[in-house]
Write an enzyme that holds these catalytic residues in place. Sequence first.
Site, PDB file in Angstrom:
ATOM      1  N   GLU A 217       0.737  -1.334   0.122  1.00 43.48           N
ATOM      2  CA  GLU A 217      -0.071   0.163   0.040  1.00 43.48           C
ATOM      3  C   GLU A 217       0.892   1.261   0.022  1.00 43.48           C
ATOM      4  O   GLU A 217       0.525   2.092  -0.717  1.00 43.48           O
ATOM      5  CB  GLU A 217      -0.844   0.087   1.126  1.00 43.48           C
ATOM      6  CG  GLU A 217      -2.102  -0.850   1.226  1.00 43.48           C
ATOM      7  CD  GLU A 217      -3.021  -0.747  -0.032  1.00 43.48           C
ATOM      8  OE1 GLU A 217      -3.217   0.343  -0.447  1.00 43.48           O
ATOM      9  OE2 GLU A 217      -3.515  -1.696  -0.536  1.00 43.48           O
TER      10      GLU A 217
ATOM     11  N   TYR B  85      -6.930   6.478   3.519  1.00 43.24           N
ATOM     12  CA  TYR B  85      -7.345   5.531   2.608  1.00 43.24           C
ATOM     13  C   TYR B  85      -6.373   4.224   2.665  1.00 43.24           C
ATOM     14  O   TYR B  85      -6.619   3.274   2.740  1.00 43.24           O
ATOM     15  CB  TYR B  85      -7.066   6.015   1.192  1.00 43.24           C
ATOM     16  CG  TYR B  85      -7.253   4.874   0.188  1.00 43.24           C
ATOM     17  CD1 TYR B  85      -8.500   4.482  -0.392  1.00 43.24           C
ATOM     18  CD2 TYR B  85      -6.194   4.250  -0.317  1.00 43.24           C
ATOM     19  CE1 TYR B  85      -8.569   3.405  -1.188  1.00 43.24           C
ATOM     20  CE2 TYR B  85      -6.233   2.945  -0.937  1.00 43.24           C
ATOM     21  CZ  TYR B  85      -7.680   2.750  -1.368  1.00 43.24           C
ATOM     22  OH  TYR B  85      -7.678   1.647  -2.289  1.00 43.24           O
TER      23      TYR B  85
ATOM     24  N   ASP C 111     -11.805   5.785  -3.490  1.00 42.96           N
ATOM     25  CA  ASP C 111     -10.614   5.997  -4.263  1.00 42.96           C
ATOM     26  C   ASP C 111     -11.170   6.295  -5.543  1.00 42.96           C
ATOM     27  O   ASP C 111     -12.222   6.217  -6.233  1.00 42.96           O
ATOM     28  CB  ASP C 111      -9.561   5.062  -4.552  1.00 42.96           C
ATOM     29  CG  ASP C 111      -9.815   3.604  -5.033  1.00 42.96           C
ATOM     30  OD1 ASP C 111     -11.002   3.492  -5.508  1.00 42.96           O
ATOM     31  OD2 ASP C 111      -8.838   2.983  -5.173  1.00 42.96           O
TER      32      ASP C 111
END
Length: 161
Positions: free
Chosen positions: A45, A128, A146
């Site tokens: 990520e 996020y 997103d």
Amino acid sequence: MTESKLLSPSRVRTIRGRLLAWYEVHQRVMPWRGSGDPYRIWLSEIILQQTRVEQGTPYYERFIEAFPTVDDLARADEQRVMKLWEGLGYYSRARNLHKAAKLVSGELGGRFPEDVDGLLALPGVGRYTAGAIASIAFNVSTPLVDGNVFRVFSRLFDISE
């Protein structure tokens, strides 16, 4: 159509079923998928923040080879971390990655926080990213929005704005 009809439980089940069926056919193979390892998911990520999967995957693979655990990354020399990151851009991500690894390895005993708030306390982790890690690594139900989610919903509900 009213909002309640758009998002009725049966409509949600239908949408979920169609999305999962599409995913079964079109999913991309990614080396961190299915691992369930919070370290690997966190690493992916962070690398993929503002980076395409095709560009980030070789970096992910190099990092895993060099630093197979969060403790290995925490003990690494910062110059080595920066060298492996070279060419990926946004170098503050690499510095934050290293700081977060030290925090997880040291203060947290090598265990990643399992909730969004705990993950948000890690350097370089925003809303996020925290939600993605919590949902993928720890199966926490947390909303994420997103560009992909915006695109799906705009197509589903014919939203042009």
